[in-house]
Write an enzyme that holds these catalytic residues in place. Sequence first.
Site, PDB file in Angstrom:
ATOM      1  N   GLU A 283       0.831  -1.199   0.000  1.00  7.19           N
ATOM      2  CA  GLU A 283       0.000   0.000   0.000  1.00  7.19           C
ATOM      3  C   GLU A 283       0.867   1.250   0.000  1.00  7.19           C
ATOM      4  O   GLU A 283       1.977   1.257   0.539  1.00  7.19           O
ATOM      5  CB  GLU A 283      -0.958  -0.005   1.194  1.00  7.19           C
ATOM      6  CG  GLU A 283      -0.283  -0.070   2.547  1.00  7.19           C
ATOM      7  CD  GLU A 283      -1.299  -0.151   3.701  1.00  7.19           C
ATOM      8  OE1 GLU A 283      -1.770  -1.262   3.988  1.00  7.19           O
ATOM      9  OE2 GLU A 283      -1.604   0.887   4.284  1.00  7.19           O
TER      10      GLU A 283
ATOM     11  N   CYS B 233       3.717   8.467   0.740  1.00  8.63           N
ATOM     12  CA  CYS B 233       4.377   7.584   1.706  1.00  8.63           C
ATOM     13  C   CYS B 233       4.443   6.204   1.049  1.00  8.63           C
ATOM     14  O   CYS B 233       3.407   5.611   0.741  1.00  8.63           O
ATOM     15  CB  CYS B 233       3.551   7.543   2.986  1.00  8.63           C
ATOM     16  SG  CYS B 233       4.152   6.336   4.177  1.00  8.63           S
TER      17      CYS B 233
ATOM     18  N   CYS C   4       7.811  -6.857   6.649  1.00  8.64           N
ATOM     19  CA  CYS C   4       9.009  -6.305   7.294  1.00  8.64           C
ATOM     20  C   CYS C   4       9.479  -7.329   8.326  1.00  8.64           C
ATOM     21  O   CYS C   4       8.680  -8.065   8.881  1.00  8.64           O
ATOM     22  CB  CYS C   4       8.647  -4.996   7.993  1.00  8.64           C
ATOM     23  SG  CYS C   4      10.050  -4.175   8.788  1.00  8.64           S
TER      24      CYS C   4
ATOM     25  N   CYS D  81       8.850  -4.581  15.199  1.00  5.36           N
ATOM     26  CA  CYS D  81       8.421  -3.570  16.186  1.00  5.36           C
ATOM     27  C   CYS D  81       7.014  -3.916  16.678  1.00  5.36           C
ATOM     28  O   CYS D  81       6.138  -4.266  15.896  1.00  5.36           O
ATOM     29  CB  CYS D  81       8.420  -2.169  15.563  1.00  5.36           C
ATOM     30  SG  CYS D  81      10.047  -1.671  14.975  1.00  5.36           S
TER      31      CYS D  81
ATOM     32  N   CYS E 251       3.650  -2.225  15.280  1.00  7.19           N
ATOM     33  CA  CYS E 251       3.523  -2.048  13.835  1.00  7.19           C
ATOM     34  C   CYS E 251       2.802  -3.218  13.165  1.00  7.19           C
ATOM     35  O   CYS E 251       3.127  -4.383  13.408  1.00  7.19           O
ATOM     36  CB  CYS E 251       4.911  -1.867  13.230  1.00  7.19           C
ATOM     37  SG  CYS E 251       4.883  -1.631  11.458  1.00  7.19           S
TER      38      CYS E 251
ATOM     39  N   CYS F 177      -1.056   2.030  10.212  1.00  6.20           N
ATOM     40  CA  CYS F 177      -0.105   1.791   9.122  1.00  6.20           C
ATOM     41  C   CYS F 177      -0.062   0.299   8.791  1.00  6.20           C
ATOM     42  O   CYS F 177       0.092  -0.529   9.673  1.00  6.20           O
ATOM     43  CB  CYS F 177       1.305   2.219   9.535  1.00  6.20           C
ATOM     44  SG  CYS F 177       1.366   3.589  10.676  1.00  6.20           S
TER      45      CYS F 177
HETATM   46  N1  SAH Z   1      10.957   0.758   9.008  1.00  7.59           N
HETATM   47  C1  SAH Z   1      11.041   2.166   8.997  1.00  7.59           C
HETATM   48  C2  SAH Z   1       9.961   2.882   8.227  1.00  7.59           C
HETATM   49  C3  SAH Z   1       8.556   2.387   8.316  1.00  7.59           C
HETATM   50  S1  SAH Z   1       7.508   2.828   9.621  1.00  7.59           S
HETATM   51  C4  SAH Z   1      11.144   2.690  10.398  1.00  7.59           C
HETATM   52  O1  SAH Z   1      11.102   1.915  11.329  1.00  7.59           O
HETATM   53  O2  SAH Z   1      11.323   3.887  10.560  1.00  7.59           O
HETATM   54  C5  SAH Z   1       7.311   4.564   9.662  1.00  7.59           C
HETATM   55  C6  SAH Z   1       7.086   5.079  11.069  1.00  7.59           C
HETATM   56  O3  SAH Z   1       5.814   4.693  11.600  1.00  7.59           O
HETATM   57  C7  SAH Z   1       8.117   4.540  12.052  1.00  7.59           C
HETATM   58  O4  SAH Z   1       8.521   5.560  12.919  1.00  7.59           O
HETATM   59  C8  SAH Z   1       7.327   3.480  12.783  1.00  7.59           C
HETATM   60  O5  SAH Z   1       7.927   3.165  13.997  1.00  7.59           O
HETATM   61  C9  SAH Z   1       5.981   4.130  12.881  1.00  7.59           C
HETATM   62  N2  SAH Z   1       4.864   3.230  13.146  1.00  7.59           N
HETATM   63  C10 SAH Z   1       4.650   1.989  12.681  1.00  7.59           C
HETATM   64  N3  SAH Z   1       3.499   1.482  13.164  1.00  7.59           N
HETATM   65  C11 SAH Z   1       2.976   2.432  13.943  1.00  7.59           C
HETATM   66  C12 SAH Z   1       1.792   2.517  14.726  1.00  7.59           C
HETATM   67  N4  SAH Z   1       0.930   1.502  14.807  1.00  7.59           N
HETATM   68  N5  SAH Z   1       1.579   3.658  15.401  1.00  7.59           N
HETATM   69  C13 SAH Z   1       2.436   4.703  15.318  1.00  7.59           C
HETATM   70  N6  SAH Z   1       3.555   4.671  14.620  1.00  7.59           N
HETATM   71  C14 SAH Z   1       3.836   3.556  13.924  1.00  7.59           C
END
Ligand code: SAH
Length: 343
Positions: A90, A103, A110, A114, A117, A331
């Site tokens: 997406e 974006c 991935c 985390c 996420c 996201c």
């Molecule tokens: N892998 C990269 C980029 C992708 S995520 C990274 O870790 O930076 C982009 C941003 O969104 C990152 O800061 C990630 O930690 C955050 N993110 C992902 N899922 C999220 C969620 N459920 N709520 C808030 N931020 C989120």
Amino acid sequence: MNNILDYSLEEISLWMKENGESSFRAKQVFTWIYKNTWNFEDMKNLPKSLVEKLKNNFYIGIPEVIETFESTLDGTSKLLLAFKDGNIIESVIMKYNYGNTICISTQVGCRMGCKFCASTLEGRVRNLTAGEILAEVMVAQKVLGERISNIVLMGSGEPLDNYDNVTKFIDLVNAEYGLNIGQRHITLSTCGLVPKIYELADKGYSITLAISLHAFNDETRREIMPIAKKYSIKEILESCDYYFNKTGRRISFEYSLVSGINDSKEHAKSLAKLLKGRQCHVNLIPVNEIKENTLKRPSKKTIDDFEKIVNDHGIDVTVRKEMGNDINAACGQLRRNFLKLEK
Ligand code: SAH
């Protein structure tokens, strides 16, 4: 068969020569492609024989738009895209007064794990190639009917875990013959793969580096980000200093606020102390709640207090404006919902 979008103009010029064609044909082909003609047969100024050769060697890897969701609140749209091999990703287009921002995803899934996420729940399926990442921008411009001026590599995937494809993408999207999007209009977000941050700094790009920090100490960071077991915050900040010194670009720190984990006033003070004296910007992201975990978003007051404390310590801070709330889910959620429907 190769995706022609994975190649630079120089590489296709060379291919033309090697295949008995004049190298200027490469420019002709690219002009068509970048004007959204995505079928070799429609490239009117090419000889038939060359069209055949191209068809036998290349395809134009534009993904299929399976669905578009448009917010009625602020014009944000999400595109669900399918590649030739059936993989789905997406991308999100946001309309700001300074231009359209996209974006984009860099991997299918991935593997960083985390906790908050949605993109990482089923691991990494595969890397996207440079041309596939580029195609996200191309297809979005076509759907939008407008130019995209800013790119954030903040969709699914860890860009620095797909370093070669992502840097080639930056070269391609930046090229004058291509979409010609300036490096200063590109932001790459990473969870902090330290050796790759050094490598990126040495590339000498003027792109903005965003670091997903999400905690002020290693202990808390390890609770929500497995990568914190590999690299300490100290190592990350050292690599950021190196990046700043090499590129002159101020670092952006992302901090997802999760209730009861990293959102107290003490946390805010500690974060401010950690970053004091650095040329940086802090972006607070109230966590997007997903149904696969129990992490909760703090109250509005907690978020405001956190922002005020960081700000009072002289650090440039903003709370990320939420866009496309009505089409959002967190996201990466869109793809997941779609995959579930498919099953
Ligand atoms: N892998 C990269 C980029 C992708 S995520 C990274 O870790 O930076 C982009 C941003 O969104 C990152 O800061 C990630 O930690 C955050 N993110 C992902 N899922 C999220 C969620 N459920 N709520 C808030 N931020 C989120």
